[in-house]
Structure formats: C-alpha cells, structure tokens
Enzyme design. Sequence first.
Site, short mmCIF file in Angstrom:
data_model
loop_
_atom_site.label_atom_id
_atom_site.label_comp_id
_atom_site.label_asym_id
_atom_site.label_seq_id
_atom_site.Cartn_x
_atom_site.Cartn_y
_atom_site.Cartn_z
N CYS A 1 -9.66 -1.20 5.59
CA CYS A 1 -11.10 -0.97 5.75
C CYS A 1 -11.41 0.30 6.54
CB CYS A 1 -11.75 -2.18 6.41
SG CYS A 1 -10.87 -2.80 7.86
N HIS B 1 -17.75 -1.28 10.52
CA HIS B 1 -16.92 -0.43 11.38
C HIS B 1 -17.59 0.95 11.51
CE1 HIS B 1 -14.04 -3.51 11.00
NE2 HIS B 1 -13.11 -2.92 10.28
N ARG C 1 0.80 -1.23 0.00
CA ARG C 1 0.00 0.00 0.00
C ARG C 1 0.83 1.27 0.00
NH1 ARG C 1 -4.15 -2.24 4.56
NH2 ARG C 1 -5.56 -3.38 3.15
N GLY D 1 -13.52 -7.94 10.56
CA GLY D 1 -12.26 -7.47 9.99
C GLY D 1 -11.11 -8.41 10.25
#
Length: 342
Positions: free
Chosen positions: A132, A247, A99, A163
């Site tokens: 997320c 979430h 990422r 998650g």
Amino acid sequence: MKQYKVGLVGIGAVGTEMIKILRQRKFPASEIRILATRDREEEIAGEVFNVRATTPEAFEGLDIVLFAGTEGSKGASKMWGKVATDAGAIVIDNGDDFRMHDDVPLVIPEINGDDMEAMIRKGSRFIANPNCSTIITLMGIAALHRKNPLRHMTAVTFQSVSGAGRAAIDELDTQMKQVAAGEPVAPKAFAHQIVANVIPQIGGPKQEMPGFTTEEAKLTFESRKILGAPDLRIACTCVRVPVFYAHSIAVHATFERPFTVEEVRDIIREAPGTQLVDDLAAAAYPMPKDAGGQDDVAIGRIRIDPSEENGIALWCSGDNIRKGAALNAVQIAEELIRRDLV
C-alpha cells in the site's frame, strides 16, 4: 460484454473492500466466489454471499482469483496460488510472498501495465499487487519519473492502522475510548499504545537491510522494480500513526534535470489516478481525513527542495485499503480484460 467468474480468497478488511469495489465499478462478473477458512454466510454492503471453504475443487471454472490480504500477510497465495493457476485462473495477489519474483509482474496499472502484458503473453498467470505505501508513494512520483528520470528518493510514511487489519482498527477505537475514560490501555495488535502516539516500526527487522524494517524494504525494492530502476537510491522510514484510514507520505526526490513547481503541478494534474491539492495559502493540502474512501491519491505541498540539486518535495495521501490494495487489484483485473489477456 463478456462475463467472468471471479474468485476471492480472504474476506477481511481488504477482501470486503474488493467486493464493494467490484460492485461499485460494475465489474463484468457472472459469479463472485468467496473462499475462506470455512463455509458461512457474509453480508457485505447489503448483499449476502455464501462463503465456501478453500479447497482445490473450489477454484474450478474461475477466470480471475483475487487474494486479499493486509500489510505483511503471507501464506494464502503460497498455499493456493498455484492451485488456482493450474485450474486455469489468473491470480492477482495482494500478499507479499511473490512480489519480488522475477517472473511475477508487480503492477500499478496507471504506471506499468505494459510490463504486465508482456509477462502474461509470455505465459505468466500470476500478478502481484504492490504494498500500500509503495502504491501511494509512486502514483505521483512515477509520472514525474517518466518526464525526468528520478535519481534519489527519501520517503517518510505516516500509515493508518487499517493497514494492519480489522483487529488494529478495533484497537485504535477501543484505546480512544479507554484514554477518554481514564482507563489503562493494553496493546494487542501493536507492540505499543497507538492512540496519542506514533510507532516508528512497521514490520520486523530486515536482515538484508540492517536497521531497516520489512515495510521499509518493501517500499525500497518494490519501487525499483515498478519504475524499472534497479539502482535507484532510496531511503525511507515507515511510521504507524493513530489514523483509521489512508496513508500519507512525505517525499523528497531528486531528478536528472531541474523541475519548476508549476511543471510538477501540471504533470500531477494530468496523471491518471491523482488529484492535485496544493494551495498552502488557503490551507489546502492532502490529508487522510479527506483521502479516506477516495480512489485517487491526493498530492500537494509541492516545492523546490533547496537541500538537493534538482530536488522536489511533496506530500501525498491515499486510501490504503482502496487504491493501496483492493482498488488496485480490481484495476489490474480490469486492465487484463481491456488488453484481452484473460
């Protein structure tokens, strides 16, 4: 319409949801090839798939490869990502290995699809799906940032057990029954009992941020990259809560100029992928029980933060398995097709 051969590496909670979403959104796939650790059959939403063992040959002929994963998942794309791109595919990776690489676009299509296009046209074949909690936090904040530059953000997350994967979902379900029956609880998926409790740690210690966890570091660094704001001041605390899906995040943000509450509401109403749920008098605000299973991120409890100049406070809830992972990855694939990049 042109059809595409789609590969999917991993068939856990996120991978299963990716299959469902590909079918629900009628993705133009002539083939969905599922790769995992071994050959077997899997039934997903009433459809039987032949799962193949992941080998270099298994990537041949694929146009797009989705790597599924949950919070903190590592390894699959490191082992097989380059194999997939060398075979001619574009990789969309839900894991966190790449990422923050400079040559890998980190993409929420509603926010920074142009960044992805620029890098793909320069030759990149690898795209990262954000974490997320980052996706759910930024869906509302980015729309405000485009109108009025963000200067500081404090976020506290309330993250569901899904998650952490199927084992964590099963653990909450089991512990609920154990507590109801007066039986002892033995945590496995988490360090502590999760039922009737909250755990203020997701991930391990982050070396570069003393006192913070890896999940908190993801929200910090990923937000800066996606917003194109490398010096943005961010503080966050990530908390696991006994909720199965979705979430929620409490955000306090300061901007270059003041906002009115109605201005913020108008921007959220118009922002793609968001839903305004903001009527305190009517007890209407985002909640995980409503956000679970939904594609949009719900945003509410919008108010002026009197503790900061130009401050706004808000609360958001979003399905971490859908928009926080599987849906966002499929939307990236759709955006690649729409922009004629694959």
